[in-house]
Every structure is written in structure tokens, then in C-alpha cells.
Design a protein around this motif. Structure first.
Motif, mmCIF file in Angstrom:
data_model
loop_
_atom_site.group_PDB
_atom_site.id
_atom_site.type_symbol
_atom_site.label_atom_id
_atom_site.label_comp_id
_atom_site.label_asym_id
_atom_site.label_seq_id
_atom_site.Cartn_x
_atom_site.Cartn_y
_atom_site.Cartn_z
ATOM 1 N N UNK A 160 0.364 -1.227 -0.297
ATOM 2 C CA UNK A 160 -0.009 -0.138 0.211
ATOM 3 C C UNK A 160 0.980 1.533 0.089
ATOM 4 N N UNK A 161 -0.006 2.637 -0.814
ATOM 5 C CA UNK A 161 1.280 3.948 -0.492
ATOM 6 C C UNK A 161 1.437 4.037 1.016
ATOM 7 N N UNK A 162 2.470 4.777 1.175
ATOM 8 C CA UNK A 162 2.982 5.013 2.214
ATOM 9 C C UNK A 162 1.205 6.273 2.451
ATOM 10 N N UNK A 163 1.144 6.655 3.959
ATOM 11 C CA UNK A 163 0.001 6.520 4.494
ATOM 12 C C UNK A 163 0.060 8.562 5.043
ATOM 13 N N UNK A 164 -0.746 9.560 4.651
ATOM 14 C CA UNK A 164 -0.451 10.659 3.844
ATOM 15 C C UNK A 164 -0.487 11.202 5.092
ATOM 16 N N UNK A 165 -0.075 11.909 5.364
ATOM 17 C CA UNK A 165 -0.160 13.512 6.566
ATOM 18 C C UNK A 165 -1.661 14.189 6.159
ATOM 19 N N UNK A 166 -1.582 14.268 7.152
ATOM 20 C CA UNK A 166 -3.259 14.909 7.417
ATOM 21 C C UNK A 166 -2.839 16.513 7.592
ATOM 22 N N UNK A 167 -3.769 16.735 6.780
ATOM 23 C CA UNK A 167 -3.142 18.257 6.514
ATOM 24 C C UNK A 167 -4.018 19.327 7.046
ATOM 25 N N UNK A 168 -3.910 19.896 8.483
ATOM 26 C CA UNK A 168 -4.599 20.866 9.113
ATOM 27 C C UNK A 168 -5.537 21.778 8.134
ATOM 28 N N UNK A 169 -6.933 22.386 9.098
ATOM 29 C CA UNK A 169 -7.516 22.953 8.292
ATOM 30 C C UNK A 169 -7.419 25.036 8.633
#
Length: 169
Positions: A160-169
Motif C-alpha cells: 500500500x502507498x505510504x500514509x498521507x499526512x493529515x493536513x489541518x484546516x
């Protein structure tokens, strides 16, 4: 001189007697087979059939590719040719699993022809795996595609692809 490959597709059509006679008449007058008459008429008609896209007037040549998967992805991505539900579904699956179908460098995306040639014949099977496992094993269809590429001696993408970082709003 290069040898032309044998024809591999058949077309069955219903014609009224007058249309059948015209087809046979043209065939005799031009000294061509009925198949050649139909093929050349289609080429002539296709050359004048264009659609307006964001890139200007486009004809069939913009969609043609020797790879069925590439042709199908091009067609499904173009609303102006009215893709079917199944075509849109395959395209959506490919977009969700884009690392298998496209090479992405910066802002440029090109088709990954090696992968498409191996994966496209089984696209509906991968979609079936995706449909039945996406809520319980989100990566299952991709793992199957990765395995099929490895069996074909093709380096698969990271999956699986690396986890994408969550981008804060």
C-alpha cells in the motif's frame, strides 16, 4: 513488404435488400471486398466526426492506441464521448489506484503501458475485489494487482502507498 495481420474482429449487421445491393455494387465497381468497402467508409466517416474538448476539435485519432486499456481510459475520461457507467466505473477504480495505471512526475501524468497491458484484461476482477473488500481490507485489490505485476516480472509500485499526512484546516 510487411505482412498485414489477419483480421480478428467480426461485425454482424442487418441490412435491407437495397442496402445490401448497394454494398455489393460498390464492392464490384471498386474491385474491393465488402469488408474493405465498409472499412474505408468508416475511416472516411470517422475522419469527419469530431468533438469539442478543452484542447479544441478532437477526432478518433486522439483516443486510438494499440493498448485497449489506454483507449478505454482515454474514452472514459472524456465526457463528450458519453462514457457508459461501466467505463466510468473502471476509470474511477484506476484513478483510486492511479499508481498502477499512471506514471506521475511532478504535474505530468503519463500512462504506465507496461502495467496497463498486464492489468487491464483483469480490470473487472480487480473491481470486484475492490467492491467486496474496500470496507474490510482497503488494500486487497491493489495487492492482487501488485502480485500480478510481479508474476509478469514487472516492478510494481509501492503498495500500500505510504500514509498521507493529515493536513489541518
Amino acid at each position: 513488404m510487411a505482412k498485414r495481420p489477419a483480421k480478428s474482429e467480426t461485425l454482424t449487421i442487418r441490412l435491407d435488400p437495397k442496402t445490401r445491393f448497394m454494398l455489393e455494387f460498390i464492392s464490384r465497381v471498386k474491385g474491393q471486398t465488402i469488408t474493405t468497402v465498409v472499412e474505408r467508409a468508416l475511416v472516411e466517416a470517422a475522419s469527419t466526426a469530431t468533438i469539442e474538448t478543452g484542447f479544441g476539435h478532437t477526432d478518433w485519432k486522439a483516443f486510438w492506441d494499440v493498448s485497449e486499456g489506454v483507449r478505454q481510459l482515454r474514452l472514459a475520461s472524456t465526457d463528450e464521448v458519453f462514457p457508459t457507467y461501466e467505463e466510468e466505473r473502471r476509470f474511477a477504480f484506476a484513478r483510486t489506484h492511479e499508481v498502477f495505471f499512471w506514471d506521475i512526475e511532478g504535474k505530468t501524468k503519463t500512462f504506465n503501458r507496461f502495467n496497463i497491458e498486464v492489468l487491464w484484461p483483469n480490470i473487472d476482477e480487480y473491481i470486484s475485489i475492490w467492491d467486496s473488500t474496500k470496507t474490510s481490507d482497503h488494500w486487497a485489490a491493489g495487492r492482487r494487482m501488485k502480485s500480478d505485476l510481479e508474476d509478469a516480472k514487472i516492478e510494481p509500485p509501492r503498495w500500500p502507498p505510504p500514509s498521507r499526512e493529515l493536513i489541518p484546516f
